[in-house]
Design a protein around this motif. Structure first.
Motif: not given
Length: 151
Positions: A136-138, A149, A145-146, A140-143
């Motif tokens: 999911v983190i990978e 989670y 957004a990650a 995501s567009e930004t840190d």
């Protein structure tokens, strides 16, 4: 610092988590897609298989697969297996505890207290992050957004 072995193990596992519905994946495909040295990756995957994080199938259509669901594999388990204890000093290690030889006052040592906090926060993050979360983190567009989670 995260060792190359731990980093490559995590990269391979995340790739396998993303590919979990496609069946076994060959070492060459993992190595090429993640730009990892094949010989080094072979050793890492064998170790993950011995840890029962991966399983393998021989023959045509064979390769490696996750032995568990991505949500059941914690990053902390992988980091500890390839890097050793999370603690920066032995006096705060859970798995490899040892008093520092130069310690004058274990109970009040400022270095120990700060390093314990570092170890605890690090363990909380790594043990609270699964391969599923890394996928999911990978994506995501930004840190930021990650990080959302986890909130």
């Amino acid at each position: 610092m995260l060792s190359m072995r731990a980093k490559y193990a995590l990269k391979a596992l995340v790739f396998l988590a993303k590919s979990k519905d496609q069946g076994p994946v060959q070492i060459g495909e993992i190595a090429e897609s993640q730009k990892l040295p094949r010989k080094f990756l072979e050793q890492i995957l064998l170790e993950l298989k011995n840890m029962r994080v991966l399983k393998s199938r021989q023959g045509k259509g064979g390769g490696y697969l996750l032995a568990k669901e991505p949500a059941q594999i914690q990053v902390g388990q992988i980091v500890r297996a390839f890097n050793g204890p999370l603690a920066l000093v032995p006096c705060v290690s859970v798995s490899a505890f040892g008093k520092c030889e130069e310690c004058l006052d274990f109970a009040h040592c400022g270095v120990r207290r700060v390093m314990k906090k570092v170890r605890d926060v690090t363990a909380d993050i790594l043990d609270g992050t699964s391969l599923e979360a890394m996928v999911v983190i990978e994506a995501s567009e930004t840190d930021e957004a990650a990080l959302m989670y986890f909130i």
